[in-house]
Design an enzyme around this catalytic site. Sequence first.
Site, short mmCIF file in Angstrom:
data_model
loop_
_atom_site.label_atom_id
_atom_site.label_comp_id
_atom_site.label_asym_id
_atom_site.label_seq_id
_atom_site.Cartn_x
_atom_site.Cartn_y
_atom_site.Cartn_z
N SER A 134 -4.13 -3.91 -11.15
CA SER A 134 -3.77 -2.63 -10.55
C SER A 134 -3.30 -2.80 -9.11
O SER A 134 -2.25 -3.37 -8.86
CB SER A 134 -4.96 -1.66 -10.66
OG SER A 134 -4.56 -0.33 -10.44
N ASP B 124 7.80 -10.55 -4.15
CA ASP B 124 9.16 -10.03 -4.17
C ASP B 124 9.84 -10.13 -2.81
O ASP B 124 11.06 -10.36 -2.72
CB ASP B 124 9.17 -8.57 -4.64
CG ASP B 124 8.73 -8.44 -6.10
OD1 ASP B 124 8.85 -9.42 -6.85
OD2 ASP B 124 8.24 -7.34 -6.47
N LYS C 96 -2.28 -4.18 -15.47
CA LYS C 96 -2.51 -2.73 -15.49
C LYS C 96 -1.56 -2.07 -14.50
O LYS C 96 -1.75 -2.16 -13.29
CB LYS C 96 -3.95 -2.39 -15.14
CG LYS C 96 -4.22 -0.88 -15.13
CD LYS C 96 -5.62 -0.56 -14.62
CE LYS C 96 -5.85 0.95 -14.58
NZ LYS C 96 -4.99 1.65 -13.62
#
Length: 717
Positions: free
Chosen positions: A470, A481, A495
């Site tokens: 999460s 990224d 999740k």
Amino acid sequence: MFKKLYLVLVLGATLACSAKPAKHVKVEGSNNIQPDEKQSIVCKTIATLISKYNYKKVELNDSISAVIYNRYLKMMDESHNYFLASDIQDFDKYKTVLDDDVKNGNLSNVFYIFNVYQKRYIDRLKFSLTQLDNNFDFSKDDTFTYDRDNLPYVSSEAEMNKLWSERVKYDMLNLKLAGTDVAKNKATLKKRYESLLSQANKLNNQDVFQVFMDAFTEAIDPHTNYFNPANAANFNIDMSRQLEGIGAGLNTENEFIIIKSLTAGGPAEKSKQINIDDRIVGVAQGADGEFQNVVGWRVDNAISLIRGKKGTVVRLELLPKGMSVGSKPKVVEMVREKIILKDESAKKEIRTYIENGKTIKIGVISVPAFYIDFNDYKSGNPNYKSTTHDVKLLIDSLKLQGVDGIVMDMRQNGGGSLLEAVDLTGLFIKTGPVVQVRNPNDEIEVDKDEDPSVAYTGPVAILVDRFSASATEIFSGAIQDYGRGIIVGTQTYGKGSVQNAIDLDRVIPPSMLERVAGLVGKDKKTVTATTGSQSVFGQLNLTIAKFYRVTGNSTQHKGVTPDIQFPSVIPLDKYGEDTEPSAMPFDVIAKSSYTKVGDFSAVLPQLKKLHDQRMASSPNYKYMLEDIADIKKHEAEKSVTLNEQKLKEQRDADDKKAFEENNLRRVAMGLPALKKGQTRPRNEDLDFLKREAGQILTDYISLDNKFTSTTAPQISN
């Protein structure tokens, strides 16, 4: 971080139209537990909420009915130890009608199935008590098949009796190997079975309703959950992060109480002897209290034994993760403490590495959760406690201590506040989007770090594992990224969904509360007052949105894939979003406009090469692979011998192997071997993976500039 979800519901007319009361079929031998009107109202309400507002927009039809049906049976009798094949044949007529039942609030079929289960359960315990008069022969080469998940349901009473006579024999053999006499063992088992029988007779309609609603909501998606009033109260106590106990989250699997989480700083975690997926088989009060076997117990009953007043002693009998059911349990003694979960804080340490004669200092910050004191935050207190505030202070301290790089240890961090995931990312980048959130109407909200200050500009590595989930995936995905740090470890949980907690008392029309009050002969105020801090109707955690990384990739299902991967001790085929049949799929949306700050593509091959070279000659890596193989071996086992000599030899061999391998690990980590019976010193660090994460970051710091240049052009999307 998220816009408030407004539920515009027209439920009054729907709920007021009551269907004809269903006929309840009595089951002789059970307590004939029956649903009440309040549960019917809740069931219809949740069916409406899920149909209208769940992100997946699942239609309640015959197909989903079959999924609910199968989940319901599995929750009651996962190992096929109670139901007969004839029971399942009888139940099959309900397989495609449960969708209509939930929409109409008809719980009679659901409770009938449960009452048959209760009858079978009680019958098995009564049969087990009759077996205690037998004399058991432990010289035969009999076996007990304890894992029957993939075996057909038993076809006859005689076959079921044979199965349970073997189970009783195994229970007796377990006690015999502990060194107690036959008479005492029989008395112990008699007490155990009678205790289980007593618990079975204490089940009420709230227990039944909760089991079914779990089957219903989790058939929709793994993270949409209903909590009955008592469980809603417990859930919110947990959210307030305060209890007195050992600091362990529990669940049940195959009638074992399983350790599912450890609170950082709690007695269980500090003992260094308890791990995720350990099975609790016994609980004792005080330093010399008698152990009470909890195999087959409800988890809430087991929790009531384990929790207790601060300063008191509790002892647990544990079967460690990966050990067979026939292994000898280990005993762990702990002093209960006040567990302040809101104070579950990030911690730091410094590790020193020698590279080419040069000393490299690596700071390690362990982040157990994404926590925040929402009350302080909402009140405007600038010093509210949060993960980001704590990590910022730790980073400042590490910089003063002259560290060359920082490892963020995010293993077993299941998430928490997503506001904190954004803010924590902001400590390592100037500004920019961190996460995208899509609602059921395909509207996308981009949550950004808008604070241009950067707490740390040096080399960073993020250590993750299968239980990193999460908010942790939002943070580690953003760091990856942006090219801001190296991700090491194993594929994360996956999740990528958002839940909203809905107090059903605020959703169900007041007229329904008045109706319930009328049925029980009380006025509305009395009904509300008697629930104390509990709600009347309970709480629904409803999945309302989905997360996406700034690249447009969802974190759902696939999670975050590390740049340098470690073998996973946690079985990837058993744990993770991709193991959940009802989980949402991975998908992709448009990218956000963001500026990469680095690019590790040139350096990663060299870092992987150095890592692989170390692992090829590392004893600890070899032992970790052996652990993984042992876990797979034991997972494949379905039965245990009932031959006393063979089981004793097996346990002795397991104990010897575990002792010797533990010492080999210690020596490989530069620690002295332990003598038989010697207790491992407290606060010893045997965390090989954390050490290796620091070494990978050290390799990066030590490489030539041609490898470590991470400059990258701005990406416009």
